[in-house]
Design a protein around this motif. Structure first.
Motif, PDB file in Angstrom:
ATOM      1  N   UNK A 290       0.875  -1.024   0.093  1.00  0.00           N
ATOM      2  CA  UNK A 290      -0.140   0.077  -0.059  1.00  0.00           C
ATOM      3  C   UNK A 290       0.715   1.260  -0.137  1.00  0.00           C
ATOM      4  N   UNK A 291       0.232   2.354  -0.415  1.00  0.00           N
ATOM      5  CA  UNK A 291       1.047   3.467  -0.476  1.00  0.00           C
ATOM      6  C   UNK A 291       1.319   4.136   0.650  1.00  0.00           C
ATOM      7  N   UNK A 292       2.508   4.833   1.090  1.00  0.00           N
ATOM      8  CA  UNK A 292       2.767   5.506   2.417  1.00  0.00           C
ATOM      9  C   UNK A 292       2.384   6.699   2.335  1.00  0.00           C
ATOM     10  N   UNK A 293       1.962   7.564   1.143  1.00  0.00           N
ATOM     11  CA  UNK A 293       1.656   8.883   1.342  1.00  0.00           C
ATOM     12  C   UNK A 293       2.674   9.879   0.647  1.00  0.00           C
ATOM     13  N   UNK A 294       3.884   9.398   0.703  1.00  0.00           N
ATOM     14  CA  UNK A 294       4.873  10.038   0.292  1.00  0.00           C
ATOM     15  C   UNK A 294       5.917   9.619  -0.683  1.00  0.00           C
ATOM     16  N   UNK A 295       5.329   8.852  -1.484  1.00  0.00           N
ATOM     17  CA  UNK A 295       6.006   8.219  -2.777  1.00  0.00           C
ATOM     18  C   UNK A 295       6.579   6.664  -2.504  1.00  0.00           C
ATOM     19  N   UNK A 296       6.481   6.478  -1.369  1.00  0.00           N
ATOM     20  CA  UNK A 296       7.040   5.007  -0.812  1.00  0.00           C
ATOM     21  C   UNK A 296       5.930   4.054  -0.653  1.00  0.00           C
ATOM     22  N   UNK A 297       6.299   3.033  -0.182  1.00  0.00           N
ATOM     23  CA  UNK A 297       4.931   2.079   0.059  1.00  0.00           C
ATOM     24  C   UNK A 297       5.560   1.151   1.339  1.00  0.00           C
ATOM     25  N   UNK A 298       4.334   0.626   2.004  1.00  0.00           N
ATOM     26  CA  UNK A 298       4.459  -0.399   3.006  1.00  0.00           C
ATOM     27  C   UNK A 298       4.151  -1.626   2.363  1.00  0.00           C
ATOM     28  N   UNK A 299       5.029  -2.772   2.652  1.00  0.00           N
ATOM     29  CA  UNK A 299       4.888  -3.848   2.231  1.00  0.00           C
ATOM     30  C   UNK A 299       4.464  -4.786   3.555  1.00  0.00           C
ATOM     31  N   UNK A 300       3.549  -5.809   3.279  1.00  0.00           N
ATOM     32  CA  UNK A 300       3.376  -6.939   4.332  1.00  0.00           C
ATOM     33  C   UNK A 300       3.329  -8.302   3.656  1.00  0.00           C
ATOM     34  N   UNK A 301       3.927  -9.234   4.304  1.00  0.00           N
ATOM     35  CA  UNK A 301       3.779 -10.637   3.584  1.00  0.00           C
ATOM     36  C   UNK A 301       3.730 -11.684   4.740  1.00  0.00           C
ATOM     37  N   UNK A 302       3.628 -12.940   4.381  1.00  0.00           N
ATOM     38  CA  UNK A 302       3.547 -14.106   4.773  1.00  0.00           C
ATOM     39  C   UNK A 302       5.179 -14.540   5.404  1.00  0.00           C
ATOM     40  N   UNK A 303       5.194 -14.776   6.607  1.00  0.00           N
ATOM     41  CA  UNK A 303       6.626 -15.106   7.137  1.00  0.00           C
ATOM     42  C   UNK A 303       6.958 -16.320   7.951  1.00  0.00           C
ATOM     43  N   UNK A 304       7.814 -17.309   7.324  1.00  0.00           N
ATOM     44  CA  UNK A 304       7.859 -18.461   8.179  1.00  0.00           C
ATOM     45  C   UNK A 304       9.332 -18.594   8.948  1.00  0.00           C
ATOM     46  N   UNK A 305      10.034 -17.506   9.373  1.00  0.00           N
ATOM     47  CA  UNK A 305      10.950 -17.453   9.846  1.00  0.00           C
ATOM     48  C   UNK A 305      11.061 -18.067  11.443  1.00  0.00           C
ATOM     49  N   UNK A 306       9.897 -18.189  12.098  1.00  0.00           N
ATOM     50  CA  UNK A 306       9.751 -18.535  13.460  1.00  0.00           C
ATOM     51  C   UNK A 306       9.199 -20.222  13.349  1.00  0.00           C
ATOM     52  N   UNK A 307       9.135 -20.655  12.167  1.00  0.00           N
ATOM     53  CA  UNK A 307       8.631 -22.046  12.117  1.00  0.00           C
ATOM     54  C   UNK A 307       7.083 -22.127  11.952  1.00  0.00           C
ATOM     55  N   UNK A 308       6.499 -21.060  11.970  1.00  0.00           N
ATOM     56  CA  UNK A 308       4.922 -20.902  11.574  1.00  0.00           C
ATOM     57  C   UNK A 308       4.904 -19.703  10.795  1.00  0.00           C
ATOM     58  N   UNK A 309       3.691 -19.478  10.326  1.00  0.00           N
ATOM     59  CA  UNK A 309       3.501 -18.286   9.557  1.00  0.00           C
ATOM     60  C   UNK A 309       2.869 -17.112  10.194  1.00  0.00           C
ATOM     61  N   UNK A 310       3.629 -16.200  10.004  1.00  0.00           N
ATOM     62  CA  UNK A 310       3.539 -14.869  10.888  1.00  0.00           C
ATOM     63  C   UNK A 310       3.307 -13.984   9.545  1.00  0.00           C
TER      64      UNK A 310
END
Length: 194
Positions: A162-182
């Motif tokens: 999603x846009x951050x309102x200043x020309x950049x963005x904020x990304x989110x994702x599924x992450x399995x670094x701890x052995x489960x999906x966060x």
């Protein structure tokens, strides 16, 4: 009584309908009206899959997709004008052609006619999250093949942005670094990653 009837003279209604038709006419004339005629974004060899699009702010759009024209899945993008014409390189510009598979591309407008794109990237042993910014001419603004947003252990996949309102963005994702999906998130500025 909650509803009131309003009587509009038929001449006013006719003029209003004519004005709306005239305002809509240029936009309707730009793209093919025949449902059997489509606007090609890419007709390159291989498969083009997982398209995602945003407005370019000028009546057209920018599209990003996974593309196997070189044998493995890479990321390509194309800008289509308000008249339905491809504006960048024929069959799109390469966003990422690094080794390994890249997929699940998503994008958001940067507010200046360009986009910030995020995708899952398996150029290393596991899937990571990468981003790239393209300007309104389709020129990459950051490192060739994108900037690593997350290369933590485990799998990172399915980005959203999603846009951050200043020309950049904020990304989110599924992450399995701890052995489960966060779920993890990170901001990327208009200049580079932060």
């Amino acid at each position: 009584m909650l509803f009131h009837s309003l009587r509009v003279p038929s001449r006013s209604l006719t003029l209003a309908a004519l004005a709306l038709a005239l305002l809509a006419f240029p936009a309707a004339a730009a793209w093919p009206n025949d449902p059997t005629v489509n606007v090609p974004v890419s007709t390159a060899a291989g498969n083009q899959i997982e398209p995602s699009a945003v407005s370019d702010g000028a009546g057209g759009m920018i599209v990003v997709w996974g593309d196997s024209r070189l044998g493995t899945s890479d990321i390509y993008a194309q800008r289509i004008s308000a008249s339905g014409t491809a504006l960048w390189t024929s069959n799109g510009v390469a966003v990422c052609t690094a080794t390994g598979e890249q997929g699940n591309p998503v994008l958001v407008s940067d507010g200046s006619g360009g986009v910030v794109i995020a995708w899952g990237d398996a150029r290393s042993a596991t899937s990571d999250i990468y981003v790239q910014r393209l300007n309104s001419n389709g020129v990459a603004q950051w490192t060739t093949n994108g900037v690593a947003l997350c290369t933590a252990t485990g799998e990172q996949s399915h980005p959203k942005i999603t846009a951050d309102g200043t020309g950049g963005a904020i990304a989110v994702w599924d992450d399995n670094r701890n052995g489960n999906t966060d779920i993890y998130a990170r901001r990327v500025s208009s200049r580079s990653e932060e």
